[in-house]
Design a protein around this motif. Structure first.
Motif, mmCIF file in Angstrom:
data_model
loop_
_atom_site.group_PDB
_atom_site.id
_atom_site.type_symbol
_atom_site.label_atom_id
_atom_site.label_comp_id
_atom_site.label_asym_id
_atom_site.label_seq_id
_atom_site.Cartn_x
_atom_site.Cartn_y
_atom_site.Cartn_z
ATOM 1 N N TYR A 248 -1.223 1.494 7.132
ATOM 2 C CA TYR A 248 -2.444 1.457 6.329
ATOM 3 C C TYR A 248 -3.707 1.797 7.114
ATOM 4 N N PHE B 182 0.825 -1.215 0.000
ATOM 5 C CA PHE B 182 0.000 0.000 0.000
ATOM 6 C C PHE B 182 0.855 1.261 0.000
ATOM 7 N N THR C 299 0.233 4.994 1.227
ATOM 8 C CA THR C 299 0.565 5.252 2.626
ATOM 9 C C THR C 299 2.055 5.620 2.695
ATOM 10 N N ARG D 43 -4.082 7.071 4.116
ATOM 11 C CA ARG D 43 -4.422 5.828 4.789
ATOM 12 C C ARG D 43 -5.774 5.299 4.324
ATOM 13 N N TYR D 44 -6.106 4.111 4.799
ATOM 14 C CA TYR D 44 -7.418 3.536 4.515
ATOM 15 C C TYR D 44 -8.502 4.535 4.923
ATOM 16 N N GLN E 186 -7.179 4.154 -0.609
ATOM 17 C CA GLN E 186 -6.815 3.230 -1.684
ATOM 18 C C GLN E 186 -8.031 2.445 -2.179
#
Length: 302
Positions: free
Chosen positions: A210, A84, A115, A119-120, A123
C-alpha cells in the motif's frame, strides 16, 4: 515449524476458518479476474433497492437507493475491505444493500483501484472524490462514512482529509474491524500471527503493497497517528476477538472518547476478522443489526 494454534471461534464461523486471503501478486491478480465473474452484482440485488452506476474519472461506484425513499434523507459512503488489494466480496455487496434497505439511506459503494498496481494515495483520492459527489447530491442530508478492515482505514482517513481540506465533515463514522496503524506494535498484532482469514503476516504484506515505510506515520495512511481527532463525528467501532487488528480498534476508540467524541464500541466475541462473511449466522445478524441501529441513530439525530 511451529504448530498452528487453535482459536475458540464460534461454530458459525468455523466453515471459513481454513481461508486466508491471498497476499501475493499472482493470487491477487487471479482474484481480481475471478471475483467479479463469480460474484456479480445482478445476482445479489434486493428488490426494494433501485441501483445505478456513477462514473468518475478513473473508477466507478454503485449507488443503492431504497425504492420507497426516492429522495432519501441520508446517504452513506461505504468502503469495502480486502487489504487495499482485493475487490469487494459478495458479502460486502450484500451488506451494503442491507445498510441501504434497513437504514433507509442511499449507499454509494466505490470500486476503487487496488494495490499492488495502484498505491497510496490512489485509493484515498478516489474515495474522497466519491465523498465529494455525495456532498453535491445530498447537500441537506445526513451523510455517513463507513468501512470495514482496510475500508475502515480509508473511512477514518477521509474524515481527516475533510477537516484539512475544509470540506463538510460527515455526521457519522462506522468502522468495522478497522485497519488504523501501520506500525503494527499492538499486543494483538504480536499475538495473532496465524488467525483465519487475516493475521499479522497478511497485514505486513498489505502495508508493503500500500505505502512506503516513510509514509506509515502519515495520518492519511495511519489514522491513529493523528494527534487531534476531537473533530471526528459520532463513531461506531466494532472489533473481532481473534484478530491482529483487535487492539487498533480499541486504542482508537479510547482516544476518540478521551477527546470528547461520542463513541459506540462493539467488541464481538468468538469472532475472527471478516466473520460477517457467514451472513446466515444469527450472531452475524445480531451484530449487523447493531450497525444498522447506529446508522439509524445518526440519521434520526440529524
Amino acid at each position: 515449524m511451529s504448530k498452528k494454534r487453535h482459536y475458540d471461534i464460534l461454530p458459525d464461523f468455523r466453515h471459513y476458518a481454513w481461508i486466508n486471503l491471498p497476499m501475493n501478486r499472482f493470487a491477487l491478480w487471479m482474484a481480481g479476474l475471478v471475483m467479479p465473474v463469480i460474484q456479480p452484482w445482478h445476482k445479489l440485488y434486493k428488490k426494494e433497492l433501485a441501483r445505478s452506476t456513477v462514473k468518475f474519472g478513473g473508477f466507478k461506484a454503485r449507488l443503492l437507493l431504497p425504492v420507497s425513499e426516492e429522495h432519501s434523507k441520508a446517504a452513506m459512503l461505504y468502503i469495502h475491505g480486502g487489504g487495499f488489494a482485493l475487490k469487494a466480496a459478495a458479502y460486502h455487496k450484500d451488506l451494503a444493500q442491507h445498510y441501504a434497505a434497513q437504514a433507509g439511506c442511499a449507499v454509494l459503494f466505490p470500486d476503487y483501484k487496488l494495490t499492488p498496481k495502484h498505491r497510496y494515495p490512489t485509493q484515498l483520492d478516489e474515495c474522497l472524490s466519491a465523498y465529494k459527489w455525495l456532498l453535491t447530491q445530498y447537500p441537506d442530508s445526513e451523510i455517513i462514512i463507513g468501512g470495514d478492515s482496510a475500508g475502515g482505514c480509508l473511512a477514518a482517513a477521509l474524515v481527516i482529509a475533510c477537516r484539512r481540506g475544509g470540506l463538510r465533515l460527515p455526521d457519522g463514522l462506522m468502522l468495522v474491524y478497522p485497519v488504523l496503524d501501520a506500525s503494527m506494535q499492538t499486543e494483538s498484532m504480536k499475538v495473532y500471527t496465524d488467525t483465519p482469514l487475516w493475521n499479522s503476516v497478511s497485514n505486513g504484506k498489505m502495508w508493503a503493497y500500500y505505502a512506503d515505510p516513510e509514509q506509515y506515520a502519515d495520518p492519511y495512511v495511519s489514522p491513529d497517528c493523528a494527534e487531534d481527532i476531537s473533530f471526528f463525528p459520532r463513531t461506531y467501532v466494532e472489533t473481532t476477538q481473534y484478530d491482529c487488528l483487535h487492539d487498533e480498534g480499541l486504542v482508537f476508540a479510547q482516544r476518540l472518547k478521551e477527546q470528547g467524541v461520542s463513541v459506540e464500541v462493539n467488541e464481538t466475541k468468538g469472532t475472527m476478522h471478516g466473520y460477517d462473511i457467514a451472513q446466515k449466522s444469527p450472531y452475524v445478524k445480531e451484530q449487523v443489526a447493531k450497525r444498522i441501529s447506529f446508522l439509524k441513530g445518526v440519521i434520526e439525530e440529524g
